[in-house]
Design a protein around this motif. Structure first.
Motif, short mmCIF file in Angstrom:
data_model
loop_
_atom_site.label_atom_id
_atom_site.label_comp_id
_atom_site.label_asym_id
_atom_site.label_seq_id
_atom_site.Cartn_x
_atom_site.Cartn_y
_atom_site.Cartn_z
N SER A 169 70.38 5.35 -41.56
CA SER A 169 71.24 4.17 -41.71
C SER A 169 70.46 2.86 -41.66
CB SER A 169 72.32 4.16 -40.62
OG SER A 169 71.72 3.96 -39.33
N LEU A 170 69.14 2.96 -41.49
CA LEU A 170 68.32 1.77 -41.33
C LEU A 170 67.52 1.46 -42.59
CD1 LEU A 170 66.94 2.35 -37.71
CD2 LEU A 170 69.10 1.31 -38.43
N ALA A 171 67.32 0.17 -42.83
CA ALA A 171 66.53 -0.29 -43.97
C ALA A 171 65.79 -1.55 -43.56
CB ALA A 171 67.44 -0.56 -45.17
N THR A 172 64.86 -1.99 -44.40
CA THR A 172 64.11 -3.22 -44.12
C THR A 172 64.32 -4.21 -45.25
OG1 THR A 172 62.14 -2.27 -45.15
CG2 THR A 172 62.34 -2.06 -42.77
N ALA A 173 64.37 -5.49 -44.89
CA ALA A 173 64.49 -6.56 -45.88
C ALA A 173 64.16 -7.88 -45.21
CB ALA A 173 65.90 -6.59 -46.47
N ASP A 174 63.42 -8.72 -45.91
CA ASP A 174 63.14 -10.08 -45.47
C ASP A 174 62.58 -10.14 -44.05
OD1 ASP A 174 62.99 -12.79 -45.96
OD2 ASP A 174 64.95 -13.21 -45.09
N GLY A 175 61.68 -9.20 -43.72
CA GLY A 175 61.04 -9.23 -42.41
C GLY A 175 61.92 -8.73 -41.29
N LYS A 176 62.96 -7.95 -41.61
CA LYS A 176 63.87 -7.44 -40.59
C LYS A 176 64.17 -5.96 -40.82
CE LYS A 176 66.36 -11.87 -40.41
NZ LYS A 176 67.68 -12.52 -40.61
N VAL A 177 64.50 -5.27 -39.73
CA VAL A 177 65.10 -3.94 -39.84
C VAL A 177 66.60 -4.13 -39.70
CG1 VAL A 177 65.26 -1.62 -38.90
CG2 VAL A 177 63.06 -2.81 -38.89
N ILE A 178 67.35 -3.55 -40.62
CA ILE A 178 68.80 -3.76 -40.67
C ILE A 178 69.51 -2.41 -40.57
CG2 ILE A 178 70.70 -4.65 -42.07
CD1 ILE A 178 68.56 -6.41 -43.50
N ASN A 179 70.54 -2.37 -39.74
CA ASN A 179 71.43 -1.20 -39.68
C ASN A 179 72.52 -1.42 -40.71
OD1 ASN A 179 73.47 0.72 -39.02
ND2 ASN A 179 72.62 0.87 -36.94
N THR A 180 72.51 -0.66 -41.77
CA THR A 180 73.44 -0.87 -42.88
C THR A 180 74.89 -0.57 -42.50
OG1 THR A 180 73.01 1.37 -43.69
CG2 THR A 180 71.66 -0.42 -44.59
N ARG A 181 75.07 0.14 -41.40
CA ARG A 181 76.44 0.46 -40.99
C ARG A 181 76.99 -0.58 -40.01
NH1 ARG A 181 75.11 6.88 -39.83
NH2 ARG A 181 74.69 7.46 -42.02
#
Length: 714
Positions: A169-181
């Protein structure tokens, strides 16, 4: 030597020129000191054995020691989210600082502005064999991409552990780790704070495919471009150290001259001057550059040199002093191929020595302190220069540090550490740091040149345009680009090493320019002999679709086959080198009264796999075309009895704005293929295209580079 190097005549040529450089990886900085330097955050050490071994060229020549296999790349993510990346590559104007930054930004999913690339510091960066051969894009970029991709995956693991979340459920973008849920996010710097400082990760992280690139594959402004435009950037000649002296070397009267006597008394009386003599080396260190120049001029040196050949004797000399060599490529029977031909052709092509003429001449600042030598210099091989310095002063390599500021061009001419060794000699005796900057005349005289060469070609062709035989002998200029993409059943291709009267070495494209000029001129002659259009003739005799694609693309953009004015001439040529394909078309006009050749228009199509930065690629192509104009039309080193006769810009012309034609580039983006380098290959198509255009306009076939140093003569 790796099998890749041994099987590749291009890399073998360069390997032979510089194989004495030590292939040794040293982590000079103690790890504790290293961490203090970097501060808090996460240090990623990535094992990239295959790529590291490929980049190093395998084993040390004759020493049986393996190349760097432990560490493939360094990547540090600071607590503030900044990313520091380390590479032994150097920036000499080809803009790899930008393209490598794009590669890291692509895989790590961070803005380019957050990345700082530390380049070419032998105490801080991993070993690198050198920046040459268009190897940065196909070798270093994937290496750093793998490091960044591994870091990305590790950051996701850290976030998953911290949040107790499903990794999927995790991804990276713009220098961050994001929980897509849950939409929860954390910046890289905050995530790494307090984590273990060192992690070793394999090279199994998946890389972003070219068709999915968001940062690579698109134009990107030059990193630090403003500093170069405004003059803020400091080159080696701008380096200043406390209590620094200025050096000057007394040069020999001719090449290979030995110092007989030297009267240094007048120089030694000058305030603050230190005279240094070491064998044939004699130089001075002084408080300022003017005093150093006066002191060097005051030294009365007597030199002795044996008679040496002149430029007029060059090509005869090269063939006379050539070795017998094994064919680089041989198949079929030349005799049978010639017997099957309706027409036979035998011609000789020659290529003069030319100078690199970089904007920034060779320069170095050397400092001895606490038993260690540190040198700032512009070189394409920092680790090679480190080895030169260690050998020259008989000290361990770990006591030598070479730092390379972004440098004002190299073109293959800055592989050696001449100025570095000279500055270090003077600094050791002076007991103070010494800056040494070569004059333009020294640059033209004592730097090495692009090799001169003689190329003999014998061929046969049927009246229907089928080439039946091809025998190609290159004397001295080199084997790079000696192969071809034509389908010829009977062929023999040989490179003969020869004794060179002048110092010679790498130049942009190595010998590929010479070999392409001879081959593509000869192909044009064959096409004319059987009265077949030169484009049609090339397409008929090749099965290589990439080769045919660049030819067709250049011809289409140029308008090949369309009517032209009575005074114009059109020429076409194509080539393959270092993983890239080039097709070139040129239009010339010739002033019948003066013989002046005017290059009116050039169209060049280029394909090097997936394009990393289209603007940067276009700049490389245009720069190659402009640089090639000089060697094609008027650049040549004139020499006699060991002396250079045109060692200044007033006597050695390089392309001016008035020489530059209208240039159009056609980029072919093959996202299905790995990216190849583009710093060298685009230079090879210009000379033969121009030569073929001159013949089309005048009926005069020119077979020597430069073709028209004093205008066209019937």
């Amino acid at each position: 030597m790796s099998k890749q190097v041994a099987d590749d005549p291009i890399e073998l040529e360069r390997y032979e020129l510089f194989a004495e450089a030590a292939y040794n990886f040293n982590l000079e900085l103690d790890r504790r000191d290293f961490f203090k330097l970097l501060g808090g955050g996460l240090v990623l050490v990535v094992a990239l054995d295959a790529l590291a071994s490929q980049e190093s060229g395998g084993q040390r020549r004759g020493r049986g020691e393996s190349g760097p296999k432990e560490i493939g790349g360094w990547l540090h993510i600071g607590e503030d989210g900044s990313v520091t990346v380390y590479t032994g590559k150097v920036e000499v104007g080809q803009n790899i600082r930008t393209s490598l930054t794009q590669a890291v930004a692509e895989e790590l999913r961070v803005p380019m502005s957050s990345i700082n690339l530390v380049m070419a510091d032998t105490d801080l960066t991993p070993f690198d064999m050198g920046t040459f051969g268009s190897r940065t894009t196909p070798t270093m970029a994937p290496q750093l991409r793998k490091a960044a991709a591994a870091a990305r995956e590790m950051l996701i693991d850290l976030a998953a552990e911290q949040w107790k979340a499903d990794r999927e459920s995790l991804a990276t973008a713009d220098g961050k780790v994001i929980n897509t849920r849950s939409k929860q996010s954390v910046e890289f710097g905050k995530l790494t704070k307090g984590q273990k400082l060192l992690k070793v990760i394999s090279d199994t992280a998946s890389l972003t495919q070219a068709k999915e690139w968001n940062v690579s594959g698109k134009p990107a402004s030059k990193v630090d471009g403003r500093a170069f435009v405004t003059g803020k950037h400091r080159y080696t000649p701008d380096t200043k150290l406390p209590d620094m002296q200025f050096g000057k070397v007394v040069r020999p009267s001719a090449f290979n001259a030995a110092l007989v006597t030297a009267d240094t008394r007048e120089a030694e009386t000058m305030a603050g001057v230190k005279v240094v003599r070491d064998g044939n080396f004699i130089g001075v260190a002084a408080p300022d550059a003017q005093t150093a120049a006066r002191a060097a001029s005051a030294i009365k040196a007597e030199w002795k040199a044996d008679p040496q050949p002149s430029a007029r004797e060059l090509f005869e000399y090269l063939k006379k002093h050539a070795s017998e060599s094994q064919p680089a490529n041989a198949q079929g029977s030349i005799a049978e191929g010639l017997a099957a031909a309706d027409k036979k052709l035998q011609q000789t092509y020659t290529v003069a020595y030319i100078a690199h003429a970089p904007l920034e001449p060779r320069a170095a600042v050397a400092q001895w302190a606490n038993g260690k030598l540190t040198v700032w210099t512009g070189t394409q091989r920092p680790f090679g220069v480190r080895s030169e310095l260690a050998e020259a002063f008989r000290i361990p390599e770990e006591r030598v540090r070479v730092i390379v500021p972004d440098t004002g061009s190299g073109y293959g001419g800055k592989h050696t550490g001449d100025a570095a060794v000279e500055a270090a000699r003077l600094a050791r005796e002076a007991g103070k740091p010494v800056k040494l900057v070569w004059t333009r005349e020294e640059e033209f005289t004592w730097a090495y040149f692009r090799p001169a060469g003689v190329i003999d070609i014998s061929s046969g062709v049927r009246d229907n345009g089928t080439i039946t035989a091809w025998e190609f002998h290159n004397y001295n200029s080199g084997p790079s680009g000696i192969g071809h993409r034509y389908d010829i059943p009977n062929q023999k291709i040989v490179f003969h090493q020869a004794r060179s009267p002048l110092r010679q070495g790498s130049y942009r494209g190595l010998a590929a320019t010479a070999n392409h000029f001879a081959r593509e001129s000869h192909i044009d002659e064959l096409a004319r002999a059987v009265k077949i259009d030169p484009l049609e003739f090339r397409l008929k005799n090749s099965k290589d679709e990439r080769f045919k694609a660049v030819l067709s693309a250049a011809a289409k953009a140029f308008g090949w086959g369309k009517a032209k004015s009575g005074s114009a001439g059109y020429g076409i040529a194509a080539g393959f080198e270092k993983g890239g394909y080039v097709g070139a078309c040129a239009e010339v006009s010739v002033d019948r009264a003066t013989g002046k050749v005017n290059l009116v228009r050039v169209v060049e199509a280029f394909e090097c796999g997936a394009i990393v930065n289209p603007d940067q690629l276009k700049n490389q192509i245009e720069g190659s075309i402009v640089m090639a104009i000089g060697g094609a039309l008027f650049e040549a080193v004139d020499f006699d009895n060991g002396k250079i006769l045109n060692a200044r810009f007033s006597r050695y012309p390089v392309p001016r704005f008035s020489d530059v034609p209208a240039i159009e580039t056609v980029l072919i983006d093959r996202k299905d293929l790995p990216s190849a380098g583009a710093g060298e290959t685009p230079i090879v198509g210009l000379a033969p295209a121009v030569g073929n255009a001159i013949f089309d306009a005048t009926g005069i076939r020119l077979r020597s580079l430069p073709m028209a140093p004093s205008g066209l003569k019937a």
